[in-house]
Design an enzyme around this catalytic site. Structure first.
Site, short mmCIF file in Angstrom:
data_model
loop_
_atom_site.label_atom_id
_atom_site.label_comp_id
_atom_site.label_asym_id
_atom_site.label_seq_id
_atom_site.Cartn_x
_atom_site.Cartn_y
_atom_site.Cartn_z
N HIS A 193 9.02 4.64 -3.97
CA HIS A 193 8.90 3.47 -4.84
C HIS A 193 10.57 2.75 -5.12
CE1 HIS A 193 6.09 6.46 -6.13
NE2 HIS A 193 5.53 5.76 -6.42
N SER B 44 -0.16 5.01 -11.35
CA SER B 44 0.11 4.33 -9.94
C SER B 44 -0.02 2.68 -10.64
CB SER B 44 -1.16 4.73 -9.20
OG SER B 44 -1.17 3.41 -8.07
N SER B 45 1.15 1.88 -10.28
CA SER B 45 0.97 0.55 -10.93
C SER B 45 -0.09 -0.27 -10.03
CB SER B 45 2.35 0.11 -10.89
OG SER B 45 2.34 -1.43 -10.90
N ASN B 46 -0.18 -0.07 -8.79
CA ASN B 46 -1.10 -0.97 -7.96
C ASN B 46 -2.49 -0.69 -8.29
OD1 ASN B 46 -2.32 0.33 -5.42
ND2 ASN B 46 -0.37 1.42 -5.85
N GLU C 88 9.96 2.13 -9.70
CA GLU C 88 10.29 0.91 -8.79
C GLU C 88 11.44 -0.23 -9.43
OE1 GLU C 88 7.26 -1.24 -6.43
OE2 GLU C 88 8.64 -2.98 -6.27
N CYS D 185 9.81 2.20 0.49
CA CYS D 185 9.16 1.57 1.21
C CYS D 185 9.89 0.30 1.78
CB CYS D 185 7.80 0.82 0.56
SG CYS D 185 6.95 -0.32 1.44
N CYS E 92 -1.35 2.18 2.19
CA CYS E 92 -0.71 1.19 2.78
C CYS E 92 0.36 1.59 3.64
CB CYS E 92 0.00 0.39 1.69
SG CYS E 92 1.11 1.45 0.81
O1 0CG Z 1 1.90 1.38 -7.56
P1 0CG Z 1 3.10 2.23 -7.83
O2 0CG Z 1 4.17 1.56 -7.35
O3 0CG Z 1 3.03 2.74 -9.04
O4 0CG Z 1 3.03 3.28 -6.64
P2 0CG Z 1 2.06 4.15 -6.02
O5 0CG Z 1 2.77 5.57 -5.48
O6 0CG Z 1 0.90 4.28 -6.67
O7 0CG Z 1 1.74 3.34 -4.57
C1 0CG Z 1 2.50 2.60 -3.66
C2 0CG Z 1 3.67 3.22 -3.65
C3 0CG Z 1 4.83 3.43 -3.21
FE1 SF4 Z 2 2.71 0.25 -0.40
FE2 SF4 Z 2 4.46 -0.09 -2.32
FE3 SF4 Z 2 5.22 -0.65 0.28
FE4 SF4 Z 2 3.44 -2.35 -0.87
S1 SF4 Z 2 5.61 -1.97 -1.55
S2 SF4 Z 2 3.21 -1.53 1.09
S3 SF4 Z 2 2.24 -0.81 -2.09
S4 SF4 Z 2 4.57 1.45 -0.57
#
Ligand code: 0CG
Ligand code: SF4
Length: 316
Positions: free
Chosen positions: A79, A228-230, A131, A101, A17
């Protein structure tokens, strides 16, 4: 011997992403600007392959700020971090770059704004995830109440039901979160929520693509890391949407071929922190064993990009 045919449904969007892309770039650019070592507090994104690659270039990954020397730059992971972390870095006169992010920072700002308006905050998220720790850490200890399930909503003890707001982790399941929000609204009709979801565009789009293909797949693999949560949510969404074998794999070598015996279709996607080279590695492993026909299942087109912080765009 001829290989059995296999339809490989490839989710789109999948993988990196904009927030992950930016966070990795920040570490690479920091290494270019300041040279090695550059310290990174927590895995920059939750992927071992990415972290190992950056470590090879001179990044040093630590869990706590106190493990970073004062005379080297430190980067905070995508995060997000509690407010106390940049404050401590500033107190120690450290050079730091925040790779949080922008979509997580937006939630941080929202939590602060609600609190400034006298609303008590509820966070929907997973305990212990960085996060969640970062977002809850935008306000003083004990100010943000954590809710993980609809059942938790019944137990939450609030100061004033009329003065409440909620935020969420960005990487949750859209459907599970809707249930928790419904429970919150049922118990606290006055609760204030985000104008639009806190769940980010990347999480939303990756879950949608999985839903679109799950029913057609004998099995589904999500390329991603266990922390990785997502990515883990994608596995759950696949199973819930009708694919009985939905699994996370970090690398091709982790695929359980025994469990996939006799399949004629497979769905493949990747979490937001999983690089495309790992997806290709997994596809190649299927090509070794099957006569593969790839069909892309595209449910959205993404064109989001985030700029790196100015300090990295300026000459050293
Ligand atoms: O999905 P989470 O928040 O665990 O993080 P990951 O590093 O896997 O992916 C997106 C981000 C930041
Ligand atoms: Fe990527 Fe996390 Fe940002 Fe969504 S919030 S765009 S998964 S880094």
């Amino acid at each position: 011997m001829s290989k059995p045919p296999l339809t490989l449904y490839l989710a789109a969007p999948r993988g990196f992403c904009a927030g992950v892309d930016r966070a990795i770039k920040i570490v690479e650019m920091a290494l270019e600007k300041w040279g090695a070592p550059v310290y990174v507090r927590h895995e920059i994104v939750h992927n071992k392959f990415v972290v190992d690659g950056l470590r090879d270039k001179g990044a040093v990954f630590v869990e706590e700020l106190e493990d970073c020397p004062e005379d080297r730059p430190v980067i905070f992971s995508a995060h997000g971090v509690p407010k106390a972390i940049p404050a401590e870095a500033a107190r120690r006169h450290m050079v730091y770059v925040d790779a949080t992010c922008p979509l997580v920072s937006k939630v941080h700002i929202e939590a602060q704004r609600h609190s400034d308006n006298g609303l008590q905050m509820i966070m929907i998220g997973h305990a212990g995830h960085p996060e969640t720790i970062g977002t809850m850490g935008q306000l003083p200890e004990g100010e943000v109440l954590l809710v993980e399930t609809p059942a938790d909503v019944a137990d939450v003890v609030v100061r004033d039901p009329q003065k409440l707001a909620y935020v969420t982790q960005t990487t949750l399941s859209i459907d599970d979160t809707a249930e928790i929000v419904a429970a919150l609204r049922a118990r606290f009709p006055a609760i204030v929520g985000p104008h639009k979801e806190d769940i980010c565009y990347a999480t939303t789009n990756r879950q949608e693509a999985v839903k679109a293909m799950a029913q057609n797949c004998d099995a589904m693999l999500v390329v991603g890391a266990p922390n990785s949560s997502n990515s883990r949510r994608l596995v759950e969404v696949g199973a819930k949407a009708g694919c009985s074998y939905s699994q996370l794999v970090q690398r091709a070598e982790n695929i359980d071929w025994r469990a996939l015996e006799g399949i004629s279709s497979i769905g493949i996607t990747a979490g937001a922190s999983a690089p495309e080279v790992l997806v290709n590695e997994v596809i190649d492993a299927f090509r070794d064993r099957f006569e593969v026909t790839v069909e892309t299942v595209q449910t959205a087109i993404e064109n989001v990009e985030f700029k790196v912080p100015r300090v990295l765009r300026e000459p050293a």
